[in-house]
Design an enzyme around this catalytic site. Sequence first.
Site, PDB file in Angstrom:
ATOM      1  N   HIS A   1      -9.921  26.552  20.634  1.00 55.40           N
ATOM      2  CA  HIS A   1      -9.992  25.151  21.077  1.00 55.40           C
ATOM      3  C   HIS A   1     -10.870  24.314  20.144  1.00 55.40           C
ATOM      4  CE1 HIS A   1      -9.314  27.371  24.993  1.00 55.40           C
ATOM      5  NE2 HIS A   1      -8.338  26.496  25.029  1.00 55.40           N
TER       6      HIS A   1
ATOM      7  N   MET B   1      -7.255  23.619  29.083  1.00 60.35           N
ATOM      8  CA  MET B   1      -7.472  24.047  30.473  1.00 60.35           C
ATOM      9  C   MET B   1      -8.858  24.688  30.621  1.00 60.35           C
ATOM     10  SD  MET B   1      -3.854  25.059  32.047  1.00 60.35           S
ATOM     11  CE  MET B   1      -3.725  26.709  31.420  1.00 60.35           C
ATOM     12  N   GLY B   2      -9.728  24.413  29.676  1.00 58.47           N
ATOM     13  CA  GLY B   2     -11.092  24.942  29.775  1.00 58.47           C
ATOM     14  C   GLY B   2     -11.189  26.378  29.312  1.00 58.47           C
TER      15      GLY B   2
HETATM   16  P1  AMP Z   1      -5.154  26.037  26.769  1.00 57.61           P
HETATM   17  O1  AMP Z   1      -6.541  25.683  27.175  1.00 57.61           O
HETATM   18  O2  AMP Z   1      -4.857  27.499  26.777  1.00 57.61           O
HETATM   19  O3  AMP Z   1      -4.122  25.213  27.501  1.00 57.61           O
HETATM   20  O4  AMP Z   1      -5.032  25.610  25.241  1.00 57.61           O
HETATM   21  C1  AMP Z   1      -5.345  24.323  24.829  1.00 57.61           C
HETATM   22  C2  AMP Z   1      -4.932  24.152  23.389  1.00 57.61           C
HETATM   23  O5  AMP Z   1      -5.626  25.092  22.577  1.00 57.61           O
HETATM   24  C3  AMP Z   1      -3.426  24.415  23.160  1.00 57.61           C
HETATM   25  O6  AMP Z   1      -2.936  23.457  22.247  1.00 57.61           O
HETATM   26  C4  AMP Z   1      -3.426  25.797  22.566  1.00 57.61           C
HETATM   27  O7  AMP Z   1      -2.305  26.053  21.737  1.00 57.61           O
HETATM   28  C5  AMP Z   1      -4.708  25.767  21.750  1.00 57.61           C
HETATM   29  N1  AMP Z   1      -5.162  27.127  21.470  1.00 57.61           N
HETATM   30  C6  AMP Z   1      -5.507  28.091  22.351  1.00 57.61           C
HETATM   31  N2  AMP Z   1      -5.837  29.229  21.708  1.00 57.61           N
HETATM   32  C7  AMP Z   1      -5.700  28.973  20.384  1.00 57.61           C
HETATM   33  C8  AMP Z   1      -5.870  29.757  19.203  1.00 57.61           C
HETATM   34  N3  AMP Z   1      -6.255  31.018  19.236  1.00 57.61           N
HETATM   35  N4  AMP Z   1      -5.635  29.157  18.009  1.00 57.61           N
HETATM   36  C9  AMP Z   1      -5.231  27.865  17.924  1.00 57.61           C
HETATM   37  N5  AMP Z   1      -5.049  27.080  19.023  1.00 57.61           N
HETATM   38  C10 AMP Z   1      -5.273  27.629  20.221  1.00 57.61           C
END
Ligand code: AMP
Length: 281
Positions: free
Chosen positions: A37, A30-31
């Site tokens: 990420h 989601m950016g």
């Molecule tokens: P989001 O942008 O928050 O929807 O996250 C996108 C992807 O990044 C998802 O698969 C999350 O689980 C992963 N993600 C976000 N933060 C972390 C983190 N600290 N460690 C590992 N993966 C992450």
Amino acid sequence: MNIIRDAHKLKDALTLHNEAGKRIGFVPTMGALHRGHTALIDWAQEFCDVCVASIFVNPRQFNDSNDLVKYPRSEEKDVALLAEHGCHYVFIPTVDEIYPDDRVLRFDLGEFDKPMEGKFRPGHFHGMAEVVYRLFKIVAPHDAFFGEKDYQQLMIIKHLVKTEQLPVSIHAVTIQRENDGLAISSRNQHLKPEERAEAPMIYDTLRKLSKQIPEKSVSDIQSAFVDEMKLYRYLNTEYISVVDNDTMKKIKHWKESNHTRICVAVWCGKTRLIDNIELRV
Ligand code: AMP
């Protein structure tokens, strides 16, 4: 790196790679990108020939409209970071591109969406599953990479892929943390300095308690966590669940499973943080 906003254009470009026998790896986001990420991007790079990321703040997974408005957006910075990590394509669709009409796709999420995040964020996982399904249909990846930070989400995606028989392998990437242990999250930027100072205590406490297992019972671990959070001014436990690592069913006694996970949601001031720790008893 190619920046593509049109689903048909992306499909056409990826079909060529597919026909050339290339393996396509996909990282939906989601950016507001950070090291959490980029760890997923690095894995996709390692594992696949073509790396595709998406940036889409999915309105259908926000049960709180205020949260959607507040969600941080930093497209230019995100694009630069993806390019730096060698990503080949970034897909940045509009809401209309993903949802051309009001039709809502519903999936059987089994029991996975009922507890924890599902209980406190009603509708969140149905919205998340729908967007991932729609993105998978556009990108048609061989592999997709998700973080264990959102462990329940990861398990729901695995379940979705199985029940919908989607031809994609799901890979889990471990939680990336700041030096002080705080799980990296785009929400961390909402923390005031005094809240940020207390936030690492969430993981610190999880780690400390995990060393007291199995001597301490499941319920003692849960209450010890809540009590420990109460010692801090800005931390407030929303839930702490001890679940089987694969089924996500709650366990009451350690003997019920030898591979478990403690999952928590903790308010830090007005910011809601989630974290988890894996345990092999
Ligand atoms: P989001 O942008 O928050 O929807 O996250 C996108 C992807 O990044 C998802 O698969 C999350 O689980 C992963 N993600 C976000 N933060 C972390 C983190 N600290 N460690 C590992 N993966 C992450």
